[in-house]
Design an enzyme around this catalytic site. Structure first.
Site, PDB file in Angstrom:
ATOM      1  N   ALA A   1       0.832  -1.288  -0.047  1.00  0.00           N
ATOM      2  CA  ALA A   1      -0.026  -0.110   0.027  1.00  0.00           C
ATOM      3  C   ALA A   1       0.870   1.304  -0.055  1.00  0.00           C
ATOM      4  O   ALA A   1       0.202   2.356  -0.395  1.00  0.00           O
ATOM      5  CB  ALA A   1      -0.933   0.065   1.308  1.00  0.00           C
ATOM      6  N   THR A   2       2.190   1.423   0.666  1.00  0.00           N
ATOM      7  CA  THR A   2       2.973   2.255   0.670  1.00  0.00           C
ATOM      8  C   THR A   2       3.200   2.813  -0.787  1.00  0.00           C
ATOM      9  O   THR A   2       2.935   3.912  -1.464  1.00  0.00           O
ATOM     10  CB  THR A   2       4.205   2.052   1.508  1.00  0.00           C
ATOM     11  OG1 THR A   2       4.003   1.872   2.897  1.00  0.00           O
ATOM     12  CG2 THR A   2       5.117   3.425   1.239  1.00  0.00           C
TER      13      THR A   2
ATOM     14  N   ASN B   1      -6.038   2.946  10.363  1.00  0.00           N
ATOM     15  CA  ASN B   1      -4.905   1.979  10.966  1.00  0.00           C
ATOM     16  C   ASN B   1      -4.570   1.987  12.587  1.00  0.00           C
ATOM     17  O   ASN B   1      -4.369   1.386  13.055  1.00  0.00           O
ATOM     18  CB  ASN B   1      -3.708   1.907  10.208  1.00  0.00           C
ATOM     19  CG  ASN B   1      -2.965   3.235  10.163  1.00  0.00           C
ATOM     20  OD1 ASN B   1      -3.543   4.188   9.589  1.00  0.00           O
ATOM     21  ND2 ASN B   1      -1.703   3.323  10.806  1.00  0.00           N
TER      22      ASN B   1
ATOM     23  N   GLN C   1      -6.451  -1.082   5.129  1.00  0.00           N
ATOM     24  CA  GLN C   1      -7.036  -1.937   6.306  1.00  0.00           C
ATOM     25  C   GLN C   1      -8.544  -2.326   6.158  1.00  0.00           C
ATOM     26  O   GLN C   1      -9.051  -2.917   7.190  1.00  0.00           O
ATOM     27  CB  GLN C   1      -7.155  -0.900   7.762  1.00  0.00           C
ATOM     28  CG  GLN C   1      -5.842  -0.498   8.171  1.00  0.00           C
ATOM     29  CD  GLN C   1      -4.874  -1.602   9.056  1.00  0.00           C
ATOM     30  OE1 GLN C   1      -5.551  -2.432   9.302  1.00  0.00           O
ATOM     31  NE2 GLN C   1      -3.717  -1.407   9.290  1.00  0.00           N
TER      32      GLN C   1
ATOM     33  N   HIS D   1      -0.781  -7.898   3.359  1.00  0.00           N
ATOM     34  CA  HIS D   1      -0.346  -8.443   4.742  1.00  0.00           C
ATOM     35  C   HIS D   1      -1.024  -7.753   5.963  1.00  0.00           C
ATOM     36  O   HIS D   1      -1.054  -8.447   7.061  1.00  0.00           O
ATOM     37  CB  HIS D   1       1.009  -8.225   4.985  1.00  0.00           C
ATOM     38  CG  HIS D   1       1.639  -6.555   5.531  1.00  0.00           C
ATOM     39  ND1 HIS D   1       1.801  -6.220   6.749  1.00  0.00           N
ATOM     40  CD2 HIS D   1       1.544  -5.617   4.716  1.00  0.00           C
ATOM     41  CE1 HIS D   1       1.828  -4.983   6.698  1.00  0.00           C
ATOM     42  NE2 HIS D   1       2.007  -4.816   5.476  1.00  0.00           N
TER      43      HIS D   1
ATOM     44  N   THR E   1       9.476  -7.297 -12.817  1.00  0.00           N
ATOM     45  CA  THR E   1       8.842  -8.460 -12.795  1.00  0.00           C
ATOM     46  C   THR E   1       8.145  -8.794 -11.692  1.00  0.00           C
ATOM     47  O   THR E   1       8.496  -8.462 -10.751  1.00  0.00           O
ATOM     48  CB  THR E   1      10.167  -9.450 -12.985  1.00  0.00           C
ATOM     49  OG1 THR E   1      11.027  -9.277 -13.762  1.00  0.00           O
ATOM     50  CG2 THR E   1       9.678 -10.862 -12.958  1.00  0.00           C
TER      51      THR E   1
ATOM     52  N   CYS F   1       2.186   3.388  15.028  1.00  0.00           N
ATOM     53  CA  CYS F   1       3.001   3.108  13.735  1.00  0.00           C
ATOM     54  C   CYS F   1       4.209   3.588  13.441  1.00  0.00           C
ATOM     55  O   CYS F   1       4.907   3.337  12.579  1.00  0.00           O
ATOM     56  CB  CYS F   1       1.935   3.569  12.490  1.00  0.00           C
ATOM     57  SG  CYS F   1       1.476   2.077  11.944  1.00  0.00           S
TER      58      CYS F   1
HETATM   59  C1  LIG Z   1      -0.126  -1.031   6.393  1.00  0.00           C
HETATM   60  C2  LIG Z   1      -0.605   0.441   5.774  1.00  0.00           C
HETATM   61  C3  LIG Z   1      -0.287   1.002   4.811  1.00  0.00           C
HETATM   62  C4  LIG Z   1       1.088   0.552   4.430  1.00  0.00           C
HETATM   63  O1  LIG Z   1       1.006  -0.634   3.490  1.00  0.00           O
HETATM   64  P1  LIG Z   1       2.095  -1.583   3.147  1.00  0.00           P
HETATM   65  O2  LIG Z   1       1.865  -2.694   2.422  1.00  0.00           O
HETATM   66  O3  LIG Z   1       2.827  -1.996   4.369  1.00  0.00           O
HETATM   67  O4  LIG Z   1       3.095  -0.706   2.418  1.00  0.00           O
HETATM   68  C5  LIG Z   1      -0.604   2.023   4.426  1.00  0.00           C
HETATM   69  N1  LIG Z   1      -1.822   2.504   4.856  1.00  0.00           N
HETATM   70  C6  LIG Z   1      -2.523   2.030   5.759  1.00  0.00           C
HETATM   71  C7  LIG Z   1      -3.900   2.601   6.381  1.00  0.00           C
HETATM   72  C8  LIG Z   1      -2.030   0.939   6.535  1.00  0.00           C
HETATM   73  O5  LIG Z   1      -2.506   0.417   7.564  1.00  0.00           O
END
Ligand SMILES: *Cc1c(COP(=O)(O)O)cnc(C)c1O
Length: 388
Positions: free
Chosen positions: A74-75, A154, A182, A204, A243, A329
């Site tokens: 998500a980052t 989160n 989330q 994850h 890839t 966090c």
């Molecule tokens: C965990 C989280 C992220 C980051 O996601 P990653 O897959 O670890 O990079 C971004 N936004 C929210 C709201 C999250 O809970």
């Protein structure tokens, strides 16, 4: 394993479900092909597996498979959405709206764009963590190109009103991005009904592997333009080269498939566990619930505690339960959480906070142990403070 603390930090990450792991394993060894190899079976079987995940993700959010861009999480998805839109639309306007309680993976790309000359409005939240839609409308300008508001928080689990935000943005021709890291697999998401143009996902937090995620990018009504942030072999229709990591992608699909199949019953179970925890913790005075009482993730309970030191509280809990406390966090820095500060908490109270993230593998017995120990810890810390 059994003498390790009870894991109650499911907003930070979750274990990979055994069923997810089992689905992934063949793709490390026999089915190791590159999904971009078009001239042999090794490539075809990998490509078929990737396609299946695209379909699962698309179905989960009511999109089409071609609108799914695979990322490392998500980052990266947030960075691609925000910087990619900024770069593609800067001639239309250079104003972006986001919210004070967003994840750093949204706030930091916005702060970076500010250094390039973009204007960023960071909306405050109300006491319950929800944005005020009137404030959003007031913040919109003719040069606003993007609104980024997360689906589920989160730290405090609050669910923002996506449909209402989508409506406001669509009416004014502004793109709407939501960080749903989330939310995926936990609450219903529908990019059509909620008028979402870009959505960040990750595996994850939903019992999939780390290091894999996706960005939904709308292709019709409107077609979103996105400037790639990583250039190379032209994978993912040029939007994200590199890839594809087939085993992780397979795991992501399987994780979301399971979460959706079990969502209704699991949400009921998690809500009961959370209420069980809150019922006990709210017995003691000066324990505040952070975030809206009902409009929140089923497995989230965030509390702030009067009259205790945040660091001592965290230390007191850690042998029995794995939770996030205080600066949640951003554990590398010792500043109070920006989310709790945005709720109006003074630093002292923001520090003395605990985030419980209840998940798939927690039991009612674990919740009772955690509640009893948290209560005992708070009582004992308060007693010590009075003695001094
Ligand atoms: C965990 C989280 C992220 C980051 O996601 P990653 O897959 O670890 O990079 C971004 N936004 C929210 C709201 C999250 O809970």
């Amino acid at each position: 394993m059994s003498n390790r603390p009870i894991y109650l930090d499911c907003h930070a990450t979750t274990p990979v479900d055994e069923r997810v792991l089992a689905a992934m394993i063949p793709y490390f060894t026999e089915k190791f092909g590159n999904p971009a190899s078009i001239s042999h079976v090794y490539g075809w079987e990998a490509e078929a597996a990737v396609k299946q995940t695209r379909e699962i993700l698309a179905t989960a959010i009511n999109a089409s498979p071609e609108e799914i861009v695979i990322t490392s999480g998500a980052t990266e998805a947030n960075n691609l959405a925000i910087k990619g839109v900024a770069e593609a639309y800067f001639q239309k306007g250079q104003h972006i709206i986001t919210v004070a309680t967003e994840h750093k993976a949204v706030l930091d790309p916005c702060a970076y764009l500010k250094t390039l000359g973009f204007e960023i409005t960071v909306l405050p939240v109300q006491k319950d963590g929800l944005i005020d839609l009137i404030e959003l409308e007031k913040a919109i300008r003719p040069e606003t190109i993007l609104v980024s508001v997360m689906a589920a928080n989160n730290e405090i689990g609050v669910l923002q009103p996506l449909s209402a935000i989508g409506e406001i943005c669509r009416d004014r021709n502004i793109l709407f991005h939501t960080d749903a890291a989330q939310a995926i697999g936990k609450i219903p998401l529908d990019v059509q009904a909620q008028k979402i143009d870009l959505m960040s996902l990750t595996a994850h937090k939903v019992y999939g592997p780390k290091g894999i995620g996706a960005l939904y990018v709308r292709r019709r009504n409107p077609r979103v333009q996105l400037a790639p942030q990583q250039h190379g072999g032209g994978h993912e229709r040029g939007m994200r080269s590199g890839t594809l990591y087939t085993p992780q992608i397979v795991g992501f699909g399987k994780a979301v498939e399971i979460a959706l199949a079990e969502q209704a019953t699991e949400n009921q179970r998690l809500t009961q566990l959370r209420l069980k925890l809150w019922e006990q913790l709210s017995q003691i005075e000066g324990v505040h619930l952070n975030g809206h009482l009902t409009q929140r993730l089923p497995g989230n309970l965030s509390i702030s505690v009067d009259g205790v030191d945040g660091a001592a509280l965290g230390l007191g809990l850690q042998s029995i339960m794995a939770v996030s406390s205080g600066s949640a966090c951003n554990s590398a820095v010792t500043a109070p959480s920006h989310v709790l500060t945005a709720l109006g908490h003074p630093p002292q109270l923001a520090y003395a906070s605990v985030r419980f993230g209840i998940g798939r593998f927690n039991t009612p017995e674990e919740i009772d142990i955690a509640a009893k120990h948290a209560i005992a810890t708070i009582r004992s810390l308060r007693k010590q403070t009075t003695l001094v």
